[in-house]
Design a protein around this motif. Structure first.
Motif, PDB file in Angstrom:
ATOM      1  N   UNK A   1     -19.292  34.875 -21.457  1.00  0.00           N
ATOM      2  CA  UNK A   1     -19.928  33.721 -22.089  1.00  0.00           C
ATOM      3  C   UNK A   1     -20.027  32.590 -21.066  1.00  0.00           C
ATOM      4  N   UNK A   2     -21.174  32.513 -20.378  1.00  0.00           N
ATOM      5  CA  UNK A   2     -21.346  31.494 -19.350  1.00  0.00           C
ATOM      6  C   UNK A   2     -21.487  30.095 -19.941  1.00  0.00           C
ATOM      7  N   UNK A   3     -21.641  30.017 -21.250  1.00  0.00           N
ATOM      8  CA  UNK A   3     -21.685  28.696 -21.885  1.00  0.00           C
ATOM      9  C   UNK A   3     -20.341  27.994 -21.785  1.00  0.00           C
ATOM     10  N   UNK A   4     -19.257  28.769 -21.555  1.00  0.00           N
ATOM     11  CA  UNK A   4     -17.928  28.182 -21.368  1.00  0.00           C
ATOM     12  C   UNK A   4     -17.745  27.634 -19.960  1.00  0.00           C
ATOM     13  N   UNK A   5     -18.608  28.074 -19.024  1.00  0.00           N
ATOM     14  CA  UNK A   5     -18.490  27.637 -17.629  1.00  0.00           C
ATOM     15  C   UNK A   5     -19.467  26.525 -17.282  1.00  0.00           C
ATOM     16  N   UNK A   6     -20.615  26.481 -17.975  1.00  0.00           N
ATOM     17  CA  UNK A   6     -21.667  25.524 -17.626  1.00  0.00           C
ATOM     18  C   UNK A   6     -22.105  24.724 -18.841  1.00  0.00           C
ATOM     19  N   UNK A   7     -22.463  23.481 -18.570  1.00  0.00           N
ATOM     20  CA  UNK A   7     -22.976  22.606 -19.628  1.00  0.00           C
ATOM     21  C   UNK A   7     -24.502  22.583 -19.651  1.00  0.00           C
ATOM     22  N   UNK A   8     -25.113  22.828 -18.481  1.00  0.00           N
ATOM     23  CA  UNK A   8     -26.573  22.791 -18.377  1.00  0.00           C
ATOM     24  C   UNK A   8     -27.056  23.950 -17.515  1.00  0.00           C
ATOM     25  N   UNK A   9     -28.222  24.484 -17.890  1.00  0.00           N
ATOM     26  CA  UNK A   9     -28.804  25.620 -17.187  1.00  0.00           C
ATOM     27  C   UNK A   9     -30.196  25.245 -16.678  1.00  0.00           C
ATOM     28  N   UNK A  10     -30.409  25.436 -15.393  1.00  0.00           N
ATOM     29  CA  UNK A  10     -31.728  25.208 -14.792  1.00  0.00           C
ATOM     30  C   UNK A  10     -32.240  26.555 -14.298  1.00  0.00           C
ATOM     31  N   UNK A  11     -32.937  27.258 -15.184  1.00  0.00           N
ATOM     32  CA  UNK A  11     -33.469  28.591 -14.872  1.00  0.00           C
ATOM     33  C   UNK A  11     -34.866  28.425 -14.306  1.00  0.00           C
ATOM     34  N   UNK A  12     -35.113  29.032 -13.159  1.00  0.00           N
ATOM     35  CA  UNK A  12     -36.419  28.918 -12.516  1.00  0.00           C
ATOM     36  C   UNK A  12     -37.544  29.160 -13.513  1.00  0.00           C
ATOM     37  N   UNK A  13     -38.459  28.208 -13.611  1.00  0.00           N
ATOM     38  CA  UNK A  13     -39.576  28.301 -14.559  1.00  0.00           C
ATOM     39  C   UNK A  13     -40.688  29.167 -13.979  1.00  0.00           C
ATOM     40  N   UNK A  14     -40.368  30.440 -13.739  1.00  0.00           N
ATOM     41  CA  UNK A  14     -41.343  31.346 -13.146  1.00  0.00           C
ATOM     42  C   UNK A  14     -42.376  31.845 -14.142  1.00  0.00           C
ATOM     43  N   UNK A  15     -42.034  31.776 -15.409  1.00  0.00           N
ATOM     44  CA  UNK A  15     -42.922  32.244 -16.465  1.00  0.00           C
ATOM     45  C   UNK A  15     -42.132  32.402 -17.746  1.00  0.00           C
ATOM     46  N   UNK A  16     -42.845  32.523 -18.848  1.00  0.00           N
ATOM     47  CA  UNK A  16     -42.166  32.633 -20.138  1.00  0.00           C
ATOM     48  C   UNK A  16     -41.257  33.849 -20.195  1.00  0.00           C
ATOM     49  N   UNK A  17     -41.704  34.975 -19.602  1.00  0.00           N
ATOM     50  CA  UNK A  17     -40.916  36.211 -19.656  1.00  0.00           C
ATOM     51  C   UNK A  17     -39.592  36.063 -18.920  1.00  0.00           C
ATOM     52  N   UNK A  18     -39.597  35.340 -17.808  1.00  0.00           N
ATOM     53  CA  UNK A  18     -38.367  35.132 -17.037  1.00  0.00           C
ATOM     54  C   UNK A  18     -37.344  34.361 -17.864  1.00  0.00           C
ATOM     55  N   UNK A  19     -37.800  33.297 -18.503  1.00  0.00           N
ATOM     56  CA  UNK A  19     -36.901  32.464 -19.313  1.00  0.00           C
ATOM     57  C   UNK A  19     -36.396  33.248 -20.521  1.00  0.00           C
ATOM     58  N   UNK A  20     -37.306  33.977 -21.168  1.00  0.00           N
ATOM     59  CA  UNK A  20     -36.917  34.794 -22.329  1.00  0.00           C
ATOM     60  C   UNK A  20     -35.841  35.803 -21.958  1.00  0.00           C
ATOM     61  N   UNK A  21     -36.022  36.457 -20.805  1.00  0.00           N
ATOM     62  CA  UNK A  21     -35.095  37.510 -20.387  1.00  0.00           C
ATOM     63  C   UNK A  21     -33.702  36.953 -20.123  1.00  0.00           C
ATOM     64  N   UNK A  22     -33.622  35.802 -19.460  1.00  0.00           N
ATOM     65  CA  UNK A  22     -32.314  35.219 -19.178  1.00  0.00           C
ATOM     66  C   UNK A  22     -31.668  34.663 -20.441  1.00  0.00           C
ATOM     67  N   UNK A  23     -32.464  34.102 -21.312  1.00  0.00           N
ATOM     68  CA  UNK A  23     -31.925  33.610 -22.583  1.00  0.00           C
ATOM     69  C   UNK A  23     -31.288  34.757 -23.361  1.00  0.00           C
ATOM     70  N   UNK A  24     -31.938  35.913 -23.331  1.00  0.00           N
ATOM     71  CA  UNK A  24     -31.425  37.077 -24.048  1.00  0.00           C
ATOM     72  C   UNK A  24     -30.206  37.669 -23.348  1.00  0.00           C
ATOM     73  N   UNK A  25     -30.315  37.912 -22.043  1.00  0.00           N
ATOM     74  CA  UNK A  25     -29.241  38.590 -21.315  1.00  0.00           C
ATOM     75  C   UNK A  25     -27.974  37.765 -21.217  1.00  0.00           C
ATOM     76  N   UNK A  26     -28.097  36.446 -21.107  1.00  0.00           N
ATOM     77  CA  UNK A  26     -26.926  35.578 -20.991  1.00  0.00           C
ATOM     78  C   UNK A  26     -26.483  35.023 -22.340  1.00  0.00           C
ATOM     79  N   UNK A  27     -27.189  35.429 -23.409  1.00  0.00           N
ATOM     80  CA  UNK A  27     -26.854  35.010 -24.777  1.00  0.00           C
ATOM     81  C   UNK A  27     -26.822  33.485 -24.894  1.00  0.00           C
TER      82      UNK A  27
END
Length: 512
Positions: free
Chosen positions: A400-426
């Motif tokens: 649960x990386x939400x316990x380690x980080x308060x904010x996430x800056x995921x590269x805005x490469x495209x909607x699919x990239x953001x969707x995938x990380x949102x899903x995989x990192x819960x």
């Protein structure tokens, strides 16, 4: 709607809805119970050392209070008779502390950063984009329809920017136009940075510039040296061909240089150039970058001066870099090439998201032990042991990386990239809000997108002292790179924040 819901009498009145809710109440209570059990576990493990030391200290204090004054006097006499031993021990302690101070890594502070915002005349709406594409005469009907569908599903808004050369009919890409785009973006960001920090260009000792697709001679770093008349002994670097994750690579290089050169400032400039890299052919995999990439860039001021800690926004904690280029599929998944008609573009493989997932897994395997609380590491280790040693049929535990980080800056490469990380990192929707809104407002600005996302978080007033930020980016090669920052204060947005005139409109609803 599920079968149970469709057969219920909910359509006839409110009673049916209440019945459904009552059936779900035990499940809800069970999830709440598990949530608080997990929180209690994390609290217990995280504070285990403290919980053990408090009783121990209490015992020591009680025992010390019961010591006889004669015992204390005998102890003092013993130390006096062993003066040589005390002196030798003191010398070793002083030497050890001095050696540690002299050899420990120097802290790297992010004093401030600036993101370039193009003039409104360079904005491109969807209908304008499609109209220009149709009028160029280079795209067939199938390619035009493909671009229209990509735009509609991309997550981009109607206010993103393309370079001036692309606004002409037909477009006018040239070396001169590409240089002009690079100068506008880099100098625009640097002007804001120097104005906000009151740092003179002559004070800069290290310069790192990254731009993947445009590498003229003289280099982009030389263009900056010439414009701002930087000093002759500056350590300058120009990174090319390293994709959208090069911004983190540039920060890592600057960090390493700051470990060598004392009392120095380092400037990192991250950008991408679109003018000479627009694709005018009909190969579908090479048309996607046209629809996603937009004008943008950022300039970052780093320092290893202890006096800058008071005014700095963040402290750099970790940089973790993962390179999967040894694998042929990963190496070619983002590939600049010519199509059958001889037209140059960047091809995106259909395996891109799968390869990005593998790179992410490798990256967080290294990053996890550095940032995750011990409670998460124990759960991960226990799951791994159960699976490897006992062949237990258990799902891999996702920390649960939400316990380690308060904010996430995921590269805005495209909607699919953001969707995938949102899903995989819960992650929750609020954790990817900055990434989605950056993609909507500015598009994919390549390596600089993570800085627009950080600027969004600041503009929203969400950055508090002690917060940890995870910047994560993917790039050709194939690479996945992470940077972890800690906020040194309650951060307010700097002057000329790229969101200052529109933050009140965000977040916006994005139709998927």
């Amino acid at each position: 709607m599920s079968a149970a819901e469709s057969d219920s009498p909910a359509a006839a009145g409110g009673g049916g809805v209440r019945i459904q809710q009552s059936r779900r109440l035990p499940d809800f209570l069970q999830s709440v119970k598990l949530k608080y059990v997990k929180l209690g576990y994390h609290y217990l493990v995280s504070h285990l050392l403290t919980l053990c030391l408090v009783p121990l200290m209490a015992v020591i204090v009680i025992e010390a209070s019961q010591l006889d004054p004669d015992d204390i006097h005998h102890l003092w006499l013993h130390l006096q008779y062993n003066l040589v031993s005390v002196i030798v021990c003191s010398v070793f302690i002083v030497f050890g502390v001095t050696f540690y101070i002299m050899t420990r890594p120097r802290s790297v502070y992010l004093v401030d950063y600036a993101c370039y915002k193009a003039p409104d005349k360079l904005q491109v709406k969807f209908n304008q984009f499609m109209e220009h594409s149709a009028l160029t005469g280079d795209f067939d009907e199938s390619s035009l329809e493909f671009q229209r569908k990509i735009l509609e599903r991309s997550g981009l808004g109607e206010e993103t920017y393309v370079p001036e050369a692309m606004h002409f009919i037909p477009p006018r890409p040239s070396m001169a136009a590409a240089r002009e785009e690079a100068e506008q973006v880099m100098f625009g960001a640097l002007d804001i940075l120097f104005a906000n920090t009151n740092v003179k260009p002559k004070d800069i000792g290290i310069l790192v510039v990254n731009c993947s697709l445009f590498n003229p001679t003289p280099s982009l770093s030389a263009m900056i040296v010439n414009k701002y008349k930087l000093r002759g002994n500056i350590k300058s670097f120009n990174l090319g061909g390293m994709g959208c994750s090069a911004g983190v690579i540039a920060v890592d290089l600057a960090k390493d240089m700051l470990q060598i050169h004392r009392n120095s400032y380092a400037v990192v400039v991250s950008t991408e150039n679109i003018t000479q890299n627009w694709y005018f052919g009909n190969k579908k995999s090479m048309l996607i970058p046209n629809c996603l990439f937009r004008v943008g860039g950022a300039a970052v001021l780093l320092s290893n001066k202890s006096k800058d800690r008071k005014r700095a926004k963040y402290k750099l904690l970790h940089v973790v870099r993962t390179h999967k280029g040894a694998d042929d599929k990963a190496f070619r998944c983002v590939y600049q090439e010519q199509d059958d008609a001889g037209k140059t573009g960047v091809s995106l493989s259909k395996d891109l998201m799968a390869i990005a997932g593998l790179a992410l897994k490798t990256n967080i395997t290294t990053l996890g032990p550095l940032v995750l609380p011990i409670s998460e590491q124990l759960l991960f280790f226990a799951t791994l042991v159960a699976k490897k040693l006992f062949n237990a049929k258990v799902k891999p535990y996702i920390p649960d990386f939400k316990l380690a980080f308060d904010h996430f800056c995921i590269h805005a490469g495209g909607r699919a990239v953001i969707d995938e990380l949102e899903k995989n990192l819960q992650l929750l929707p609020e954790h990817v809000e900055a990434s989605r809104m950056t993609l909507h407002r500015f598009g994919n600005t390549s390596s600089s997108s993570i800085w627009y996302e950080l600027a969004y978080t600041e503009a929203k007033g969400r950055m508090r002292k002690g917060n940890r930020v995870w910047q994560i980016a993917f790039g050709s090669g194939f690479k996945c790179n992470s940077a972890v920052w800690e906020s040194l204060k309650n951060v307010k947005p700097s002057t000329s924040n790229p969101w200052e005139d529109c933050i009140h409109r965000y977040p916006v609803e994005i139709l998927l």
